[in-house]
Design an enzyme around this catalytic site. Structure first.
Site, PDB file in Angstrom:
ATOM      1  N   TYR A  75      -9.645 -25.486   9.709  1.00  0.00           N
ATOM      2  CA  TYR A  75      -9.253 -24.580  10.421  1.00  0.00           C
ATOM      3  C   TYR A  75      -7.818 -24.677  11.136  1.00  0.00           C
ATOM      4  O   TYR A  75      -6.848 -23.729  10.873  1.00  0.00           O
ATOM      5  CB  TYR A  75     -10.168 -23.981  11.548  1.00  0.00           C
ATOM      6  CG  TYR A  75      -9.686 -22.456  12.395  1.00  0.00           C
ATOM      7  CD1 TYR A  75     -10.326 -21.417  11.943  1.00  0.00           C
ATOM      8  CD2 TYR A  75      -8.965 -22.509  13.270  1.00  0.00           C
ATOM      9  CE1 TYR A  75      -9.980 -20.227  12.296  1.00  0.00           C
ATOM     10  CE2 TYR A  75      -8.503 -21.368  13.936  1.00  0.00           C
ATOM     11  CZ  TYR A  75      -9.069 -20.298  13.328  1.00  0.00           C
ATOM     12  OH  TYR A  75      -8.520 -18.988  13.870  1.00  0.00           O
ATOM     13  N   PHE A 127      12.603  -1.125   1.243  1.00  0.00           N
ATOM     14  CA  PHE A 127      11.371  -1.353   0.451  1.00  0.00           C
ATOM     15  C   PHE A 127      10.173  -0.763   1.280  1.00  0.00           C
ATOM     16  O   PHE A 127      10.229  -0.750   2.377  1.00  0.00           O
ATOM     17  CB  PHE A 127      11.166  -2.830  -0.001  1.00  0.00           C
ATOM     18  CG  PHE A 127       9.861  -2.898  -0.630  1.00  0.00           C
ATOM     19  CD1 PHE A 127       9.817  -2.553  -2.066  1.00  0.00           C
ATOM     20  CD2 PHE A 127       8.810  -3.353  -0.018  1.00  0.00           C
ATOM     21  CE1 PHE A 127       8.572  -2.695  -2.907  1.00  0.00           C
ATOM     22  CE2 PHE A 127       7.577  -3.455  -1.045  1.00  0.00           C
ATOM     23  CZ  PHE A 127       7.514  -3.070  -2.330  1.00  0.00           C
ATOM     24  N   THR A 128       9.151  -0.246   0.414  1.00  0.00           N
ATOM     25  CA  THR A 128       8.167   0.629   1.157  1.00  0.00           C
ATOM     26  C   THR A 128       7.405  -0.113   2.309  1.00  0.00           C
ATOM     27  O   THR A 128       7.353   0.380   3.430  1.00  0.00           O
ATOM     28  CB  THR A 128       6.909   0.793   0.032  1.00  0.00           C
ATOM     29  OG1 THR A 128       6.605  -0.285  -0.433  1.00  0.00           O
ATOM     30  CG2 THR A 128       7.607   1.940  -0.919  1.00  0.00           C
ATOM     31  N   ASP A 218      14.918 -10.769   3.054  1.00  0.00           N
ATOM     32  CA  ASP A 218      13.865 -10.719   2.075  1.00  0.00           C
ATOM     33  C   ASP A 218      13.832 -11.473   0.997  1.00  0.00           C
ATOM     34  O   ASP A 218      14.464 -11.119   0.064  1.00  0.00           O
ATOM     35  CB  ASP A 218      13.545  -9.121   1.966  1.00  0.00           C
ATOM     36  CG  ASP A 218      12.320  -8.960   1.138  1.00  0.00           C
ATOM     37  OD1 ASP A 218      11.789  -9.943   0.667  1.00  0.00           O
ATOM     38  OD2 ASP A 218      11.849  -7.844   1.079  1.00  0.00           O
ATOM     39  N   LYS A 261       5.643 -13.416  -5.902  1.00  0.00           N
ATOM     40  CA  LYS A 261       6.658 -13.019  -6.800  1.00  0.00           C
ATOM     41  C   LYS A 261       7.335 -14.322  -7.235  1.00  0.00           C
ATOM     42  O   LYS A 261       6.836 -14.876  -8.080  1.00  0.00           O
ATOM     43  CB  LYS A 261       7.772 -11.821  -6.454  1.00  0.00           C
ATOM     44  CG  LYS A 261       7.212 -10.500  -6.175  1.00  0.00           C
ATOM     45  CD  LYS A 261       6.599 -10.308  -4.998  1.00  0.00           C
ATOM     46  CE  LYS A 261       6.115  -8.832  -4.747  1.00  0.00           C
ATOM     47  NZ  LYS A 261       5.438  -8.634  -3.384  1.00  0.00           N
ATOM     48  N   ARG A 385       8.666   4.775  -9.345  1.00  0.00           N
ATOM     49  CA  ARG A 385       9.569   4.410  -8.060  1.00  0.00           C
ATOM     50  C   ARG A 385      10.471   5.601  -7.992  1.00  0.00           C
ATOM     51  O   ARG A 385      11.549   5.374  -8.371  1.00  0.00           O
ATOM     52  CB  ARG A 385      10.459   3.293  -8.558  1.00  0.00           C
ATOM     53  CG  ARG A 385       9.306   2.017  -8.390  1.00  0.00           C
ATOM     54  CD  ARG A 385       9.018   1.384  -7.110  1.00  0.00           C
ATOM     55  NE  ARG A 385       7.887   1.743  -6.367  1.00  0.00           N
ATOM     56  CZ  ARG A 385       7.082   1.009  -5.686  1.00  0.00           C
ATOM     57  NH1 ARG A 385       7.411  -0.078  -5.433  1.00  0.00           N
ATOM     58  NH2 ARG A 385       6.084   1.769  -4.846  1.00  0.00           N
ATOM     59  N   PHE A 452       1.998   6.543  -2.295  1.00  0.00           N
ATOM     60  CA  PHE A 452       1.864   6.365  -3.754  1.00  0.00           C
ATOM     61  C   PHE A 452       0.718   5.647  -4.249  1.00  0.00           C
ATOM     62  O   PHE A 452       0.325   5.597  -5.481  1.00  0.00           O
ATOM     63  CB  PHE A 452       3.285   5.571  -4.280  1.00  0.00           C
ATOM     64  CG  PHE A 452       3.487   4.288  -3.663  1.00  0.00           C
ATOM     65  CD1 PHE A 452       4.203   4.291  -2.274  1.00  0.00           C
ATOM     66  CD2 PHE A 452       2.956   3.189  -4.076  1.00  0.00           C
ATOM     67  CE1 PHE A 452       4.484   3.163  -1.755  1.00  0.00           C
ATOM     68  CE2 PHE A 452       3.414   2.091  -3.439  1.00  0.00           C
ATOM     69  CZ  PHE A 452       3.957   2.026  -2.170  1.00  0.00           C
TER      70      PHE A 452
HETATM   71  O1  PLI Z   1       3.144  -7.447  -1.563  1.00  0.00           O
HETATM   72  P1  PLI Z   1       3.635  -8.078  -0.322  1.00  0.00           P
HETATM   73  O2  PLI Z   1       3.115  -7.846   0.932  1.00  0.00           O
HETATM   74  O3  PLI Z   1       3.159  -9.585  -0.594  1.00  0.00           O
HETATM   75  O4  PLI Z   1       5.145  -8.070  -0.371  1.00  0.00           O
HETATM   76  C1  PLI Z   1       5.846  -7.220   0.167  1.00  0.00           C
HETATM   77  C2  PLI Z   1       7.213  -6.832  -0.335  1.00  0.00           C
HETATM   78  C3  PLI Z   1       8.224  -7.056   0.193  1.00  0.00           C
HETATM   79  N1  PLI Z   1       9.508  -7.053  -0.465  1.00  0.00           N
HETATM   80  C4  PLI Z   1       9.716  -6.926  -1.627  1.00  0.00           C
HETATM   81  C5  PLI Z   1      11.339  -6.732  -1.950  1.00  0.00           C
HETATM   82  C6  PLI Z   1       8.765  -6.363  -2.326  1.00  0.00           C
HETATM   83  O5  PLI Z   1       8.917  -6.077  -3.646  1.00  0.00           O
HETATM   84  C7  PLI Z   1       7.517  -6.429  -1.704  1.00  0.00           C
HETATM   85  C8  PLI Z   1       6.030  -6.212  -2.635  1.00  0.00           C
HETATM   86  N2  PLI Z   1       6.304  -5.639  -3.613  1.00  0.00           N
HETATM   87  C9  PLI Z   1       5.358  -5.132  -4.576  1.00  0.00           C
HETATM   88  C10 PLI Z   1       4.164  -5.161  -4.254  1.00  0.00           C
HETATM   89  C11 PLI Z   1       5.808  -4.548  -5.726  1.00  0.00           C
HETATM   90  O6  PLI Z   1       5.111  -4.214  -6.726  1.00  0.00           O
HETATM   91  O7  PLI Z   1       7.203  -4.648  -6.181  1.00  0.00           O
END
Ligand code: PLI
Length: 497
Positions: A75, A127-128, A218, A261, A385, A452
């Site tokens: 933990y 970003f969303t 970011d 990513k 998008r 979306f």
């Molecule tokens: O999906 P998360 O919570 O691990 O990350 C959010 C996020 C933050 N910044 C940017 C630039 C993103 O592209 C992003 C998430 N993007 C997704 C889920 C996408 O499909 O592009």
């Protein structure tokens, strides 16, 4: 004649395969109808080639899988946390590292830490999830990206750059004390995966430091951004990706990171900080919302995989192949004459749905319609998008109408071959052939936040779709935004010229 240049191929070989479901058109027509014409609502088993996102969809290496077996699921104080902390310090240079379950966990914490109600948060396009957390904390997002980023046809090499004049005029208008930080996104997602240049970051950072405004990077696709800097920015071709990454981070006060990513993992993220006091406060929020500061919502094994992902992802041969595959797809798609956002970014090819479906008004959701049609064509899943993703203005309640109405074909890392990319390009080409038959959509269910993901749609009857542009918005949605609509129609005409 023999080609002189050695082709770029995968710097790995395939050890395990996952069979894909092949389906026919009739099956897919039913599946997309059942999913209410929203590709997020499709079952993944009904998808042949899944280009919905590059988030959490990478294939991990044997080195990462081996690391998973070393998970220390304590933990508190898991040994994998310290491995991750060391990797972030070594490659990103942030002294303090708070793991989060994914990127938005870090966005939640930084927004709560730095934003007071009534503040303004500038950023190089939204970003969303980032904007949603800024708004939840009482802030207002202000777009300070250069104008070229909103133009699908502009071939500016660094469309992710911040327009310093826009930033300065915001600070002059609201006062620097109302601007806690600038959110600087690498490889700007909503603009087509467009990088910023180091020269731009450097000058923006100097200005922000002179005003006492922080810069939060970011870093989600920062390695891909570093690759573009190496390839395009004068003076950086001899630098390693790791050196460029470190230089980028040096101009910032902290970062939010979605490890799903760049970092080649299926789950995980972190908040990186330099300021010890801020970090201490972040740990309090982290413990409340994510989990104790040495795991933050991640299993020990996942922290180990992400630490190992950092090591692998900074390798240039990995990025050459990864971004090379995205560009391969773009080239194939362009051979069919399909309009895409240029220059091609790092993680996806963005189809200009507005230019491809000029018979649909923005209120008929061209990008959403095209994504649904593409699925029916070949079983390829893409993501809207455009106006659906942009949501509504919190004050007026009107749709936010983005200039870009795009379908994103996002390439997962190390998952598909170029033969898959050929199929995708073929499917897009088929959609272009029969574009006049692609009908628009009505939104029948609309969630208040991040619509979306769960919005539902229905096909607009053929008769209505084929009506002329002018005033279509009024007929479909019963509102009176014809000025915006005409501007949209003008833009499309301009692009088709
Ligand atoms: O999906 P998360 O919570 O691990 O990350 C959010 C996020 C933050 N910044 C940017 C630039 C993103 O592209 C992003 C998430 N993007 C997704 C889920 C996408 O499909 O592009």
């Amino acid at each position: 004649m023999l080609k002189k240049k050695m082709p770029v191929a995968e710097p790995y070989k395939i050890k395990m395969v996952e069979p894909l479901m092949m389906s026919n058109r009739d099956y897919r027509k039913k599946a997309i109808k059942n999913a209410h014409y929203n590709t997020f609502l499709l079952q993944s088993q009904d998808v042949y080639i899944d280009l919905l996102t590059d988030s959490g969809t990478a294939a991990m290496s044997e080195y990462q899988w081996a690391g998973m077996m070393l998970g220390d699921e304590a933990y508190a104080g898991s040994k994998n946390f310290y491995v991750l902390e060391e990797a972030v310090q070594k490659y990103y240079g942030y002294e303090f590292v708070l793991p989060t379950h994914q990127g938005r966990g870090a966005e939640h914490i930084i927004s709560k830490l730095l934003i007071k109600p009534g503040d303004y948060v500038p950023g190089n396009m939204y970003f969303t999830t980032t904007r949603a957390h800024q708004e939840l904390a009482g802030g207002t997002f202000v777009d300070v990206i250069i104008d070229e980023a909103h133009d699908a046809m502009s071939v500016h090499p660094f469309k992710g750059n911040v327009d310093l004049e826009k930033l300065q005029s915001l600070v002059d208008r609201v006062g620097k004390e109302r601007v806690p930080y600038l959110n600087f996104q690498a490889c700007v997602n909503m603009a087509g995966g467009q990088p910023f240049s180091l020269a731009n970051l450097k000058s923006v950072s100097a200005y922000c430091r002179s005003q006492g405004i922080k810069i939060i990077l970011d870093a989600t696709r920062c390695l891909e951004n570093a690759w573009f800097i190496k390839k395009k920015e004068p003076g950086y071709d001899c630098h390693s990706i790791a050196q460029i990454l470190m230089e980028i981070c040096s101009y910032t006060d902290g970062c939010t990171m979605s490890g799903k990513k760049d970092l080649l993992v299926n789950i995980g993220g972190f908040l990186g900080l330099r300021d010890s006091q801020l970090y201490e406060k972040a740990c309090e929020f982290g413990t409340l919302f994510e989990g104790l500061h040495t795991y933050g919502g991640m299993a020990g094994r996942d922290m180990e995989a992400m630490a190992r992902g950092i090591e692998e992802a900074v390798k240039e041969e990995h990025l050459d192949q990864r971004i090379g595959q995205v560009h391969y797809l773009a080239d194939r798609i362009q051979e069919y004459g399909v309009p895409i956002v240029l220059p091609v970014g790092g993680h996806a090819v963005y189809i200009d749905a507005a230019a491809m479906l000029p018979h649909l008004s923005q209120d008929q959701f061209p990008a959403q319609s095209l994504a649904a049609a593409l699925y029916v064509e070949t079983g390829v899943r893409a993501m809207e998008r455009g106006v659906v993703s942009a949501g509504r203005d919190k004050t007026s309640g009107e749709h936010n109408y983005p200039k870009l109405e795009l379908v994103r074909l996002t390439v997962p890392r190390r998952v598909y071959t170029n033969s898959h990319m050929d199929v995708v390009a073929y499917g897009v080409g088929e959609c272009l052939e029969r574009r006049n038959k692609i009908s628009g959509l009505n939104m029948t269910f609309e969630p208040e936040n991040m619509r979306f993901f769960q919005a539902r749609f229905d096909l607009i009857s053929k008769k209505k779709t084929e009506k002329p542009q002018t005033g279509v918005r009024g007929q479909i949605c019963g509102n009176s935004q014809s000025t915006t609509n005409n501007r949209y129609a003008d833009q499309i005409k301009e692009r088709l010229r």
